[in-house]
Scaffold this motif. Structure first.
Motif, short mmCIF file in Angstrom:
data_model
loop_
_atom_site.label_atom_id
_atom_site.label_comp_id
_atom_site.label_asym_id
_atom_site.label_seq_id
_atom_site.Cartn_x
_atom_site.Cartn_y
_atom_site.Cartn_z
N CYS A 126 -10.13 -42.60 34.75
CA CYS A 126 -9.60 -41.83 33.62
C CYS A 126 -10.56 -41.94 32.43
CB CYS A 126 -8.21 -42.35 33.26
SG CYS A 126 -7.61 -41.69 31.71
N ILE A 127 -10.96 -40.79 31.90
CA ILE A 127 -11.96 -40.78 30.83
C ILE A 127 -11.44 -41.46 29.56
CG2 ILE A 127 -11.33 -38.44 30.10
CD1 ILE A 127 -14.29 -37.99 29.45
N PHE A 128 -10.14 -41.28 29.26
CA PHE A 128 -9.62 -41.92 28.05
C PHE A 128 -9.41 -43.42 28.25
CE2 PHE A 128 -7.76 -37.83 25.94
CZ PHE A 128 -9.05 -37.35 25.79
N GLU B 109 -16.20 -48.21 27.70
CA GLU B 109 -17.19 -47.87 28.73
C GLU B 109 -17.85 -46.52 28.48
OE1 GLU B 109 -14.49 -50.30 31.96
OE2 GLU B 109 -15.06 -48.23 32.43
N ILE B 110 -17.16 -45.67 27.71
CA ILE B 110 -17.71 -44.40 27.24
C ILE B 110 -17.67 -44.46 25.71
CG2 ILE B 110 -17.24 -41.92 27.05
CD1 ILE B 110 -16.24 -41.94 29.88
N PRO B 111 -18.77 -44.09 25.05
CA PRO B 111 -18.77 -44.19 23.58
C PRO B 111 -17.82 -43.19 22.94
CG PRO B 111 -20.82 -43.20 24.37
CD PRO B 111 -20.06 -43.61 25.59
N ASP C 131 -12.16 -36.12 18.36
CA ASP C 131 -12.34 -35.20 19.49
C ASP C 131 -13.79 -34.75 19.54
OD1 ASP C 131 -12.29 -32.70 21.16
OD2 ASP C 131 -10.15 -33.10 21.14
N ILE C 132 -14.35 -34.73 20.73
CA ILE C 132 -15.76 -34.37 20.91
C ILE C 132 -16.01 -32.89 20.60
CG2 ILE C 132 -15.75 -33.72 23.38
CD1 ILE C 132 -18.12 -35.71 23.70
N HIS C 133 -14.99 -32.05 20.70
CA HIS C 133 -15.09 -30.63 20.34
C HIS C 133 -14.05 -30.32 19.28
CE1 HIS C 133 -17.89 -29.94 23.56
NE2 HIS C 133 -17.01 -30.26 24.49
N PRO C 134 -14.32 -30.68 18.03
CA PRO C 134 -13.28 -30.54 16.99
C PRO C 134 -12.87 -29.09 16.75
CG PRO C 134 -15.40 -31.18 16.02
CD PRO C 134 -15.57 -31.25 17.50
N PHE D 229 -8.82 -35.64 15.52
CA PHE D 229 -8.92 -36.87 16.30
C PHE D 229 -7.71 -36.99 17.21
CE2 PHE D 229 -5.90 -39.63 14.04
CZ PHE D 229 -5.76 -38.98 12.83
N MET D 230 -7.80 -37.95 18.12
CA MET D 230 -6.72 -38.13 19.08
C MET D 230 -6.21 -39.54 19.06
SD MET D 230 -7.86 -35.76 22.20
CE MET D 230 -9.49 -36.31 22.07
N LEU D 231 -4.93 -39.68 19.21
CA LEU D 231 -4.29 -40.98 19.29
C LEU D 231 -3.75 -41.13 20.71
CD1 LEU D 231 -3.16 -43.52 17.86
CD2 LEU D 231 -1.17 -42.13 17.21
N GLU E 270 -5.91 -30.93 29.76
CA GLU E 270 -7.15 -31.10 30.51
C GLU E 270 -7.38 -32.55 30.91
OE1 GLU E 270 -10.21 -29.42 28.08
OE2 GLU E 270 -9.46 -27.37 28.35
N VAL E 271 -7.01 -33.46 30.03
CA VAL E 271 -7.18 -34.88 30.32
C VAL E 271 -5.79 -35.49 30.54
CG1 VAL E 271 -8.03 -37.09 29.48
CG2 VAL E 271 -9.30 -34.99 28.96
N TYR E 272 -5.59 -36.02 31.74
CA TYR E 272 -4.27 -36.54 32.08
C TYR E 272 -4.14 -38.02 31.72
CZ TYR E 272 -2.46 -32.23 33.88
OH TYR E 272 -1.97 -30.95 33.96
N VAL F 29 -2.21 -37.49 21.57
CA VAL F 29 -1.74 -36.66 20.48
C VAL F 29 -2.97 -36.17 19.72
CG1 VAL F 29 -0.31 -36.53 18.40
CG2 VAL F 29 0.30 -38.14 20.24
N HIS F 30 -3.15 -34.84 19.66
CA HIS F 30 -4.21 -34.28 18.81
C HIS F 30 -3.69 -34.27 17.37
CE1 HIS F 30 -6.71 -32.21 21.99
NE2 HIS F 30 -5.57 -32.31 22.65
N ILE F 31 -4.52 -34.66 16.43
CA ILE F 31 -4.18 -34.57 15.00
C ILE F 31 -5.31 -33.78 14.34
CG2 ILE F 31 -3.76 -35.83 12.86
CD1 ILE F 31 -3.23 -37.99 15.65
#
Ligand code: AMP
Ligand code: ZN
Length: 117
Positions: free
Chosen positions: A4-6, A13-15, A30-33, A39-41, A94-96, A100-102
């Motif tokens: 899982c990427i998150f 492990e991922i910056p 978020d990498i694509h604001p 940002f994401m919580l 997209e990411v399971y 929460v997107h803010i």
């Protein structure tokens, strides 16, 4: 969850551009604001989506909702913000890993759902 990427972001492990971290949650940009502030919580614990929450997640979800306005303000959302939780295929998730997107920090965001007038 190994792949899982998150989860990988939570484990470092991922910056990511970290916004906040405590024992239970992690927040990052978020990498694509989609807005000047976006940002994401996420919970550190892997939960697939909002469709998968259970009563045992009550305190965690409460902590997350209480953090949202505090972090939003700290990140510069002084005139309000939008929260989005995409859930499942219809919701466009997209990411399971529950997140929460803010979004905010700029002009009024466009309407998401067209309303008949
Ligand atoms: P969704 O699952 O549709 O709510 O969207 C997942 C979000 O994760 C998208 O807005 C992506 O831009 C974002 N995203 C995907 N990979 C990364 C990453 N490595 N770092 C930050 N954000 C990401
Ligand atoms: Zn995960």
């Amino acid at each position: 969850m190994d792949n899982c990427i998150f989860c990988k972001i939570v484990r470092g492990e991922i910056p990511s551009k970290k916004v906040y971290e405590d024992a239970n949650v992690f927040a990052f940009h978020d990498i694509h604001p989609a807005a000047p502030v976006h940002f994401m919580l996420v919970p550190k614990q892997h939960i697939d989506s909002l469709a998968d929450v259970e009563d045992s997640h009550r305190n965690l979800l409460g902590e997350m909702m209480l953090l949202v306005p505090r972090l939003a303000k700290e990140q510069g959302c002084t005139d309000g913000f939008r929260t989005v939780i995409n859930t499942g295929s219809v919701g466009g998730q997209e990411v399971y890993h529950l997140h929460v997107h803010i979004m905010g920090g700029g002009k009024r965001l466009p309407g998401m759902i067209p309303h008949p007038r």
